[in-house]
Design a protein around this motif. Structure first.
Motif, PDB file in Angstrom:
ATOM      1  N   ALA A   1      52.319   1.990 -18.159  1.00  0.00           N
ATOM      2  CA  ALA A   1      52.397   3.452 -18.223  1.00  0.00           C
ATOM      3  C   ALA A   1      52.413   4.092 -16.846  1.00  0.00           C
ATOM      4  O   ALA A   1      53.072   5.125 -16.624  1.00  0.00           O
ATOM      5  N   ALA A   2      51.692   3.513 -15.909  1.00  0.00           N
ATOM      6  CA  ALA A   2      51.602   4.080 -14.557  1.00  0.00           C
ATOM      7  C   ALA A   2      51.622   2.964 -13.532  1.00  0.00           C
ATOM      8  O   ALA A   2      50.592   2.583 -12.971  1.00  0.00           O
ATOM      9  N   PRO A   3      52.803   2.396 -13.288  1.00  0.00           N
ATOM     10  CA  PRO A   3      52.892   1.262 -12.349  1.00  0.00           C
ATOM     11  C   PRO A   3      52.511   1.642 -10.934  1.00  0.00           C
ATOM     12  O   PRO A   3      52.932   2.672 -10.410  1.00  0.00           O
ATOM     13  N   SER A   4      51.683   0.805 -10.340  1.00  0.00           N
ATOM     14  CA  SER A   4      51.255   0.989  -8.950  1.00  0.00           C
ATOM     15  C   SER A   4      50.577  -0.293  -8.520  1.00  0.00           C
ATOM     16  O   SER A   4      50.272  -1.172  -9.353  1.00  0.00           O
ATOM     17  N   GLN A   5      50.317  -0.424  -7.238  1.00  0.00           N
ATOM     18  CA  GLN A   5      49.603  -1.602  -6.765  1.00  0.00           C
ATOM     19  C   GLN A   5      48.194  -1.630  -7.338  1.00  0.00           C
ATOM     20  O   GLN A   5      47.665  -2.699  -7.661  1.00  0.00           O
ATOM     21  N   LEU A   6      47.597  -0.439  -7.485  1.00  0.00           N
ATOM     22  CA  LEU A   6      46.246  -0.357  -8.022  1.00  0.00           C
ATOM     23  C   LEU A   6      46.185  -0.839  -9.474  1.00  0.00           C
ATOM     24  O   LEU A   6      45.303  -1.614  -9.841  1.00  0.00           O
ATOM     25  N   SER A   7      47.135  -0.406 -10.285  1.00  0.00           N
ATOM     26  CA  SER A   7      47.129  -0.831 -11.691  1.00  0.00           C
ATOM     27  C   SER A   7      47.514  -2.304 -11.823  1.00  0.00           C
ATOM     28  O   SER A   7      47.038  -3.005 -12.725  1.00  0.00           O
TER      29      SER A   7
ATOM     30  N   ALA B   1      57.202  -1.045  -9.762  1.00  0.00           N
ATOM     31  CA  ALA B   1      58.357  -0.197  -9.434  1.00  0.00           C
ATOM     32  C   ALA B   1      58.950   0.567 -10.608  1.00  0.00           C
ATOM     33  O   ALA B   1      59.600   1.591 -10.418  1.00  0.00           O
ATOM     34  N   GLU B   2      58.733   0.101 -11.826  1.00  0.00           N
ATOM     35  CA  GLU B   2      59.418   0.704 -12.966  1.00  0.00           C
ATOM     36  C   GLU B   2      58.449   0.978 -14.118  1.00  0.00           C
ATOM     37  O   GLU B   2      57.779   0.081 -14.606  1.00  0.00           O
ATOM     38  N   LYS B   3      58.391   2.215 -14.539  1.00  0.00           N
ATOM     39  CA  LYS B   3      57.543   2.596 -15.667  1.00  0.00           C
ATOM     40  C   LYS B   3      58.109   2.017 -16.958  1.00  0.00           C
ATOM     41  O   LYS B   3      59.310   2.119 -17.228  1.00  0.00           O
ATOM     42  N   GLU B   4      57.217   1.400 -17.734  1.00  0.00           N
ATOM     43  CA  GLU B   4      57.599   0.762 -19.003  1.00  0.00           C
ATOM     44  C   GLU B   4      58.768  -0.196 -18.812  1.00  0.00           C
ATOM     45  O   GLU B   4      59.646  -0.324 -19.668  1.00  0.00           O
ATOM     46  N   GLY B   5      58.750  -0.912 -17.699  1.00  0.00           N
ATOM     47  CA  GLY B   5      59.801  -1.886 -17.434  1.00  0.00           C
ATOM     48  C   GLY B   5      59.710  -3.088 -18.363  1.00  0.00           C
ATOM     49  O   GLY B   5      58.674  -3.357 -18.990  1.00  0.00           O
TER      50      GLY B   5
END
Length: 372
Positions: free
Chosen positions: A75-81, A174-178
């Motif tokens: 839902a919220a791609p990031s290095q943290l998630s 890099a991609e939401k719901e990839g």
């Protein structure tokens, strides 16, 4: 040449008594080497309620947290998630590695074990299937309902490790719901499903736990106390054999120059030795929680403490090895620790099979591998 670390540590273990302790002044009502059948049901009950059921619940809980972490990542791609998902993955590895030593009962039904962990994968079957799914963006792999009917190699912890750590994992940030993330989320949901099924099966009062707790002529699995005791001890022996044969020797057999670091379990995520440590701690916990010492004559109970000492030493060393398997194989100090594991895992097998087995009424040298 064996390093000082190995010589000293191994010598310490060899100093432990391999046989039975000295007889006490008061004669035990149950002589050494004779099974105290009256105590078997209690020991089996404690194994179920103190180790097996909590172990599957812990695995289910960790898989549930894993599914949640994958949902957050998608839902919220990031290095943290992504870091959160990888942390949750490590917890899944730890929880599964502790309870995977119980390779009997419901986990063998419907190929549940292989669905959770397809290993060893000597021909790379699982890797090829996972890579193919990622290359083709097979949408049927992004739903737990359809994924669970695919190859067992595509739907477990090994597949999820590749999603999170394998080639191309950077796409997860890099991609939401990839696609890659949704595939990983489906795997996590499948692990959650399997963990829930195992916990439920062992929680049923009239199911597998009843078979473990009440051996006897009317029991379809354990016709007497001896069969039940053999099952419990067999779990421990097979677990120790697996640590040596499938976890250590899968990549290292005593010669660092010939080692195969990419054959080690969980090498991509750096969880190889965390898993081995959890396997060994699982053996210790099962011995302790079941109260297996109760099956030994009073003057023979040092067998359990000496066996636990070996297991504790193994867990301490495996927990202190460089997580990167390839790097560990490049350092003499780390290789010495691998030698320690290789040598003393054999000792653990012998203590469980011969000393503990003989002490509770099975002939020394009883071969569980042969199914005797």
């Amino acid at each position: 040449m064996r390093t000082p670390f190995t010589r000293i540590a191994f010598a310490t273990l060899l100093a432990l008594p391999l046989g039975f302790g000295p007889a006490l002044a008061q004669e035990s009502p149950i002589p050494p080497g004779v099974l105290d059948t009256a105590k078997v049901p209690g020991v089996m009950a404690k194994a179920v309620d103190g180790f097996i059921r909590p172990g599957y619940h812990r695995f289910h809980d960790s898989a549930t947290a894993m599914a949640s972490a994958m949902g957050a990542l998608c839902a919220a791609p990031s290095q943290l998630s992504l870091d959160g998902a990888r942390t949750a993955f490590g917890s899944v590895v730890d929880a599964w590695s502790r309870i995977e030593i119980v390779r009997v009962g419901p986990v063998l039904e419907g190929n549940r074990f292989e669905r959770i962990l397809f290993f060893p994968d000597r021909k790379g079957t699982g890797l090829k299937q996972v890579q193919a799914a990622l290359a083709k963006s097979d949408e049927s792999a992004t739903s737990m309902e359809t994924l669970k009917d695919k190859s067992v190699a595509m739907q477990g912890i090994g597949a999820l490790e590749f999603v999170l750590y394998g080639t191309g994992a950077e796409a997860l940030t890099a991609e939401k719901e990839g696609y890659r993330c949704r595939y990983g989320a489906a795997i996590a949901a499948n692990l959650q499903r399997l963990g829930g099924e195992l916990a439920t099966e062992w929680d049923k009062p009239d199911g597998i736990q009843a078979a473990w707790k009440t051996p006897g002529p009317n029991n379809p699995i354990y016709r007497d106390e001896a069969e039940a005791a053999k099952e419990l001890l067999g779990v421990l022996v097979h677990a120790a054999e697996t640590v040596r044969d499938q976890r250590i020797e899968s990549f290292y057999k005593g010669d660092a120059a010939k080692a195969l670091p990419h054959q080690a379990i969980y090498w991509r995520s750096g969880n190889t030795f965390r898993s081995i440590t959890a396997n060994i701690e699982g053996i210790r916990d099962l011995m302790d929680q079941s109260g297996m010492a109760d099956l030994l004559a009073e003057d023979n109970r040092s067998v359990v403490s000496s066996t636990d000492f070996v297991a504790h030493s193994l867990a301490r060393v495996s927990g202190d090895i460089e997580p990167d398997v390839a790097k560990a194989l490049e350092t003499p100090e780390q290789v010495a620790k691998l030698d320690f594991l290789l040598l003393n895992s054999r000792d653990l097998i012998l203590r469980l099979n011969n000393d503990l087995g003989g002490g509770i009424g099975l002939a020394a040298g009883f071969s569980f591998s042969d199914g005797d």
